[in-house]
Motif scaffolding. Structure first.
Motif, PDB file in Angstrom:
ATOM      1  N   VAL A 266       0.840  -1.225   0.238  1.00  0.00           N
ATOM      2  CA  VAL A 266       0.092   0.040  -0.064  1.00  0.00           C
ATOM      3  C   VAL A 266       0.810   1.184   0.029  1.00  0.00           C
ATOM      4  N   GLU A 267       1.884   1.273   0.779  1.00  0.00           N
ATOM      5  CA  GLU A 267       2.907   2.359   0.971  1.00  0.00           C
ATOM      6  C   GLU A 267       3.478   2.604  -0.251  1.00  0.00           C
ATOM      7  N   GLY A 268       3.768   1.551  -1.114  1.00  0.00           N
ATOM      8  CA  GLY A 268       4.660   1.541  -2.244  1.00  0.00           C
ATOM      9  C   GLY A 268       3.655   1.892  -3.396  1.00  0.00           C
ATOM     10  N   GLY A 269       2.372   1.883  -3.259  1.00  0.00           N
ATOM     11  CA  GLY A 269       1.433   2.418  -4.437  1.00  0.00           C
ATOM     12  C   GLY A 269       0.988   1.257  -5.355  1.00  0.00           C
ATOM     13  N   GLU A 270       1.379  -0.317  -4.772  1.00  0.00           N
ATOM     14  CA  GLU A 270       1.056  -1.320  -5.458  1.00  0.00           C
ATOM     15  C   GLU A 270      -0.332  -1.676  -5.116  1.00  0.00           C
ATOM     16  N   ILE A 271      -0.811  -1.398  -4.219  1.00  0.00           N
ATOM     17  CA  ILE A 271      -2.315  -1.705  -3.734  1.00  0.00           C
ATOM     18  C   ILE A 271      -2.855  -0.376  -3.650  1.00  0.00           C
ATOM     19  N   PRO A 272      -4.086   0.046  -4.266  1.00  0.00           N
ATOM     20  CA  PRO A 272      -4.578   1.502  -4.231  1.00  0.00           C
ATOM     21  C   PRO A 272      -4.958   1.711  -2.796  1.00  0.00           C
ATOM     22  N   ASP A 273      -4.750   2.868  -2.400  1.00  0.00           N
ATOM     23  CA  ASP A 273      -5.064   3.377  -0.860  1.00  0.00           C
ATOM     24  C   ASP A 273      -6.722   3.039  -0.507  1.00  0.00           C
ATOM     25  N   TYR A 274      -7.457   3.169  -1.735  1.00  0.00           N
ATOM     26  CA  TYR A 274      -9.114   3.255  -1.075  1.00  0.00           C
ATOM     27  C   TYR A 274      -9.281   1.614  -0.774  1.00  0.00           C
ATOM     28  N   ARG A 275      -8.712   0.613  -1.749  1.00  0.00           N
ATOM     29  CA  ARG A 275      -8.907  -0.677  -1.439  1.00  0.00           C
ATOM     30  C   ARG A 275      -8.474  -0.885   0.125  1.00  0.00           C
ATOM     31  N   TYR A 276      -7.495  -0.485   0.684  1.00  0.00           N
ATOM     32  CA  TYR A 276      -6.784  -1.136   1.938  1.00  0.00           C
ATOM     33  C   TYR A 276      -7.873  -0.164   2.787  1.00  0.00           C
ATOM     34  N   GLU A 277      -8.139   0.995   2.487  1.00  0.00           N
ATOM     35  CA  GLU A 277      -9.056   1.947   3.480  1.00  0.00           C
ATOM     36  C   GLU A 277     -10.285   1.112   3.698  1.00  0.00           C
ATOM     37  N   HIS A 278     -11.038   0.515   2.538  1.00  0.00           N
ATOM     38  CA  HIS A 278     -12.186  -0.387   2.504  1.00  0.00           C
ATOM     39  C   HIS A 278     -11.878  -1.724   3.597  1.00  0.00           C
ATOM     40  N   TYR A 279     -10.798  -2.147   3.067  1.00  0.00           N
ATOM     41  CA  TYR A 279     -10.402  -3.455   3.984  1.00  0.00           C
ATOM     42  C   TYR A 279     -10.684  -3.235   5.679  1.00  0.00           C
ATOM     43  N   LEU A 280      -9.896  -1.887   5.735  1.00  0.00           N
ATOM     44  CA  LEU A 280     -10.103  -1.382   7.266  1.00  0.00           C
ATOM     45  C   LEU A 280     -11.370  -1.404   7.848  1.00  0.00           C
ATOM     46  N   GLN A 281     -12.279  -0.599   7.057  1.00  0.00           N
ATOM     47  CA  GLN A 281     -13.617  -0.369   7.445  1.00  0.00           C
ATOM     48  C   GLN A 281     -14.360  -1.637   7.293  1.00  0.00           C
ATOM     49  N   PHE A 282     -14.175  -2.529   6.555  1.00  0.00           N
ATOM     50  CA  PHE A 282     -14.862  -3.913   6.670  1.00  0.00           C
ATOM     51  C   PHE A 282     -14.443  -4.617   8.021  1.00  0.00           C
ATOM     52  N   LEU A 283     -13.026  -4.474   8.136  1.00  0.00           N
ATOM     53  CA  LEU A 283     -12.436  -5.347   9.520  1.00  0.00           C
ATOM     54  C   LEU A 283     -13.080  -4.593  10.638  1.00  0.00           C
ATOM     55  N   GLN A 284     -13.220  -3.521  10.632  1.00  0.00           N
ATOM     56  CA  GLN A 284     -13.665  -2.733  11.881  1.00  0.00           C
ATOM     57  C   GLN A 284     -15.076  -3.215  12.107  1.00  0.00           C
ATOM     58  N   GLU A 285     -15.770  -3.327  10.873  1.00  0.00           N
ATOM     59  CA  GLU A 285     -17.383  -3.525  11.033  1.00  0.00           C
ATOM     60  C   GLU A 285     -17.558  -4.880  11.379  1.00  0.00           C
ATOM     61  N   ILE A 286     -16.760  -5.920  11.210  1.00  0.00           N
ATOM     62  CA  ILE A 286     -16.872  -7.354  11.492  1.00  0.00           C
ATOM     63  C   ILE A 286     -16.226  -7.303  13.127  1.00  0.00           C
ATOM     64  N   LYS A 287     -15.633  -6.518  13.464  1.00  0.00           N
ATOM     65  CA  LYS A 287     -15.085  -6.799  14.722  1.00  0.00           C
ATOM     66  C   LYS A 287     -16.164  -6.069  15.890  1.00  0.00           C
ATOM     67  N   ASP A 288     -16.743  -5.279  15.218  1.00  0.00           N
ATOM     68  CA  ASP A 288     -17.761  -4.438  15.931  1.00  0.00           C
ATOM     69  C   ASP A 288     -19.323  -5.132  16.158  1.00  0.00           C
ATOM     70  N   ARG A 289     -19.123  -6.118  15.219  1.00  0.00           N
ATOM     71  CA  ARG A 289     -20.460  -6.927  15.120  1.00  0.00           C
ATOM     72  C   ARG A 289     -20.467  -7.670  16.572  1.00  0.00           C
ATOM     73  N   LYS A 290     -21.918  -7.543  16.973  1.00  0.00           N
ATOM     74  CA  LYS A 290     -22.384  -8.373  18.026  1.00  0.00           C
ATOM     75  C   LYS A 290     -22.210  -9.937  17.822  1.00  0.00           C
ATOM     76  N   PRO A 291     -21.694 -10.507  18.889  1.00  0.00           N
ATOM     77  CA  PRO A 291     -21.457 -12.032  18.796  1.00  0.00           C
ATOM     78  C   PRO A 291     -22.921 -12.925  18.556  1.00  0.00           C
ATOM     79  N   ARG A 292     -22.971 -13.840  17.822  1.00  0.00           N
ATOM     80  CA  ARG A 292     -24.198 -14.687  17.832  1.00  0.00           C
ATOM     81  C   ARG A 292     -23.975 -15.989  18.501  1.00  0.00           C
ATOM     82  N   TYR A 293     -25.047 -16.270  19.246  1.00  0.00           N
ATOM     83  CA  TYR A 293     -25.036 -17.433  20.135  1.00  0.00           C
ATOM     84  C   TYR A 293     -26.160 -18.758  19.380  1.00  0.00           C
TER      85      TYR A 293
END
Length: 293
Positions: A266-293
Motif C-alpha cells: 500500500v505504501e509503495g503504491g502497488e495496492i490502491p489506498d482506497y482498497r486498503y481503506e475499505h479493508y480496514l472499514q470492513f474489518l472494523q465492522e466485523i470486529k464491532d459485530r455483536k456475537p451470535r449465540y
C-alpha cells in the motif's frame, strides 16, 4: 422421481425447469419445519401428478448460496455499477466483491451508463477500472443506450448460471433488455430527490440470455458482512492474498503488525489506498459485530 432446477420463486410457488417444461411446485411442510428455504438456482427432486403442478421433495446440496439476493449454485456474478446516476462507488463495489469472493463465486465488474460521462470523468473512471484489472478482475465497460460493450458480455454468459447484481437504478434490467430484446424487463428512472433508483425487479428469476441462465435480482444498496470472520476478510482481497505469504507473521491482519507485506505494498503504491481503506472499514465492522449465540 424427476429432477429439475428452480428458476423462479414467487408467492409460495417454485417454478422448476425440467428440460423444456416448467412445473409449478409447492414446498413440502418438512422444509418449513426444518427451516429450509428453497432458493432459485436449487437443483431439486419433485413429484408431480401432471405436467403443471407438483411438490418439491428434496433439495440437492448447494455449491454456494447468496442471502441478498437469495439464489444458489451461481457460477459467476456480474456486478453492475453505473458510471453516473448513481455515481460509481468503489466502497460499495468492494463490499459486493467481498461477499462474492467469500462465496467462491467468480466476479465480473460491469460499468454501465458510460454515455453520461464527460471526457474528464471518463479518464478518472478509467483509472479506477484499470486498478481492478491489475488486481485480476475482469471489467466490462457498457452503455445500454449506445450498445457499447454488449458484445463483450454475451460470450461470458454462455452455459453459465449468472447473477446480475448491483445497487438500484444502475441499469441491470436495461442491460439485460439490450442483450435479449424479448425480455422487456421493467426499468425505472433515478429519483432526483433520493439519488437512487426505485426497485423495479420484485423477485428473483432465472431467465435465458445468450444460451445461459441469468438472474435479474432486486436492487439493493447495503450488504452486511455477517458471514465473515476477521481472519477471513483478507482472503477476499486477491491483491492481499498474493502478498500475505510474505508477511512476517502467519495470520497477519495487515493492521499494526511489523514487516507486513500488504502494508508495504500500500505504501509503495502497488495496492490502491482506497482498497486498503475499505479493508480496514470492513474489518472494523466485523470486529464491532455483536456475537451470535
Amino acid at each position: 422421481m424427476p429432477e429439475g432446477k428452480i428458476i423462479k420463486a414467487l408467492s409460495g410457488f417454485y417454478y422448476v425447469l425440467d428440460n423444456e417444461k416448467v412445473i409449478q411446485c409447492r414446498g413440502r411442510g418438512v422444509f418449513r419445519k426444518n427451516k429450509i428455504t428453497p432458493l432459485v438456482g436449487d437443483y431439486v427432486v419433485y413429484q408431480a401428478d401432471n405436467d403443471r403442478e407438483g411438490y418439491l421433495m428434496e433439495i440437492k446440496e448447494r455449491t454456494n448460496e447468496l442471502v441478498r439476493p437469495p439464489i444458489a449454485n451461481v457460477d459467476q456474478a456480474i456486478l453492475v455499477f453505473s458510471a453516473k446516476e448513481p455515481d460509481f462507488s468503489t466502497s460499495l463495489l468492494d463490499r459486493f466483491l467481498v461477499i462474492v469472493e467469500s462465496n467462491n463465486i467468480e466476479p465480473i465488474i460491469c460499468i454501465s451508463k458510460l454515455d453520461l460521462l464527460t471526457e474528464e470523468e471518463k479518464a478518472d473512471l478509467e483509472k479506477k477500472a484499470r486498478d481492478y484489472e491489475i488486481i485480476g478482475y475482469q471489467v466490462v465497460r457498457t452503455s445500454a443506450k449506445t450498445d457499447a460493450g454488449m458484445k463483450d458480455i454475451l460470450p461470458l454468459l454462455k452455459g453459465m448460471t449468472s447473477v446480475v447484481a448491483g445497487q438500484s437504478g444502475v441499469g441491470k434490467s436495461s442491460m439485460l433488455n439490450a442483450l435479449n430484446t424479448n425480455l422487456q424487463l421493467k426499468t425505472s428512472m433515478i429519483s432526483s430527490h433520493l439519488g437512487r433508483g426505485k426497485h423495479t425487479t420484485r423477485h428473483v428469476e432465472l431467465i435465458e440470455v445468450a444460451d445461459g441462465l441469468v438472474a435479474d435480482t432486486p436492487g439493493f444498496s447495503a450488504l452486511e458482512l455477517d458471514s465473515l470472520e476477521a481472519d477471513q476478510l483478507g482472503d477476499c482481497f486477491p491483491e492481499m492474498v498474493k502478498r500475505s505469504s510474505e508477511c512476517k507473521f502467519r495470520g497477519c491482519l495487515h493492521l499494526n503488525e511489523p514487516k507486513c507485506a500488504v502494508k508495504a505494498a500500500v505504501e509503495g503504491g502497488e495496492i490502491p489506498d482506497y482498497r486498503y481503506e475499505h479493508y480496514l472499514q470492513f474489518l472494523q465492522e466485523i470486529k464491532d459485530r455483536k456475537p451470535r449465540y
